[in-house]
Design an enzyme around this catalytic site. Structure first.
Site: not given
Ligand SMILES: Cc1cc2nc3c(=O)[nH]c(=O)nc-3n(C[C@H](O)[C@H](O)[C@H](O)COP(=O)(O)O)c2cc1C
Length: 355
Positions: A24-26, A98, A180, A227, A317
């Site tokens: 999940p990525l905001t 999510q 959250y 999560r 992510g």
């Molecule tokens: C730009 C951005 C937005 C994110 N938004 C969320 C989100 O909405 N919900 C969530 O559970 N995690 C969010 N995360 C965390 C990611 O899901 C993930 O756990 C984190 O990027 C680590 O994984 P990676 O090393 O593969 O990037 C976000 C991370 C980034 C970089």
């Protein structure tokens, strides 16, 4: 490259074509909190993943604390998401939403008219957040939730999960991590209640468990995951001496509900403190459902952890932000494009659909 990561797997009633999950990525492109055509394109382009998990999406007007995040509580939002899920399905992908209620991590300037900042206790999250109208602003003190507010919030998650089915999602992930609303109940930094929703471990997990219970009752356990972020410090969360006990109690309760999966946050690759390896192992051993790994993975480490049975799927992510064709690249070993941090949360196509 042939490896476990690229082999199909069963996930509840779904057959996934590989074990790669888009984390999940905001991305803050949902103008007016509505999913749109740009978002449809963004998610479709990533349908090679075995499973996509959307950005945090609010089940309630009160949970829209960040600028331009999507909701899932109105007909218009359901229609917007329907276009996204149809597109992903047409391209052979699977997609969960999510559900993220921001609770105290919020600002009135980001909320729609009539919405309110509510949280377990009237304790502000430390630090500031972005607002489109007035730039960076401190988090305000939230209103402590009454019994009626708590009941309403739980009902909102369940109602949103039902709307997720109408919108064509394959399932729902409850955001119980990263400070959250659900995590605000778990953690003593944000939960100072002395009623049945605070204090002891059993009281602090109650909101997470009741939300999971209501969501499972609404759409079925085989479509619901959660999560969690033990030892997380994001958004002012503070580990305490009862942290291991709290998460193991929570896992027991989620087992009793037959929850499909859990996904543990490990942001040590992003500079956060490491999650206790003992607790991770204990959770992996105790939880009966599927387990998604994440945090700083590449294909080699992903395969090693899958082969060692440390998890069932691996989420990526940041690599997905700048590589819509990440799955092909992981498989061919082709070099990945680095993400541009400055456009993670900015509106529009730049840094979103132009990689
Ligand atoms: C730009 C951005 C937005 C994110 N938004 C969320 C989100 O909405 N919900 C969530 O559970 N995690 C969010 N995360 C965390 C990611 O899901 C993930 O756990 C984190 O990027 C680590 O994984 P990676 O090393 O593969 O990037 C976000 C991370 C980034 C970089």
């Amino acid at each position: 490259m042939s490896s476990t990561l690229f082999t199909p797997t069963q996930f509840g009633s779904l057959s996934l074509k590989n074990r790669i999950v888009m984390a999940p990525l905001t991305r803050s492109r949902a103008i007016g909190n509505l999913p749109n055509a740009l978002m449809e394109q963004y998610y479709r382009w990533r349908a090679e993943a075995g499973l996509i998990i959307t950005e945090g999406t609010s089940p309630s007007p009160n949970g829209l604390g960040y600028a331009r995040i999507p909701g899932l509580f109105s007909d218009e939002q359901v229609q917007g998401w329907r276009r996204v899920t149809d597109g992903v399905h047409q391209d052979g992908g699977r997609i969960f939403v999510q559900l993220m209620h921001t609770g105290r991590v919020s600002h009135p300037a980001n909320l729609p008219v009539g919405a309110e900042i509510i949280a377990p206790s009237a304790v502000a999250a430390p630090g500031e957040m972005w607002t489109d109208s007035t730039g960076m602003q401190p988090h305000p003190v939230p209103r402590a939730m009454s019994e009626a507010d708590i009941a309403q919030s739980i009902a909102e998650y369940a109602a949103s999960a039902k709307l997720a089915m109408q919108a064509g999602f394959d399932g729902v992930k409850l955001h119980g991590a990263n400070g959250y609303l659900i995590d605000q109940f778990l953690n003593t930094a944000s939960n100072q209640r002395t009623d049945r929703w605070g204090g002891t471990v059993d009281n602090r997990i109650r909101f997470a468990v009741e939300v999971a219970k209501a969501t499972v009752a609404a759409i079925g356990a085989e479509r619901v995951g959660m999560r969690i972020s033990p030892y997380g410090v994001f958004n002012g969360q503070v580990p305490d001496a009862e942290m291991d006990a709290l998460y193991l109690h929570l896992i027991d309760a989620l087992n009793a509900l037959d929850l499909l999966y859990i996904h543990i946050v490990d942001h040590s690759a992003m500079g956060a403190p490491a999650v206790s390896p003992q607790l991770k192992t204990a959770i992996r051993g105790a939880f009966k459902g599927k387990y998604i790994l994440s945090g700083g993975y590449d294909a080699v480490r992903a395969d090693a952890d899958l082969d060692a049975q440390r998890g069932d799927l691996v989420a990526f992510g940041r690599p997905f932000i700048s590589n819509p064709d990440l799955v092909s690249k992981l498989q061919s070993g082709q070099e990945q494009v680095a993400p541009d941090f400055s456009t993670f949360y900015t509106p529009g196509e730049k840094g979103y659909t132009d990689y």
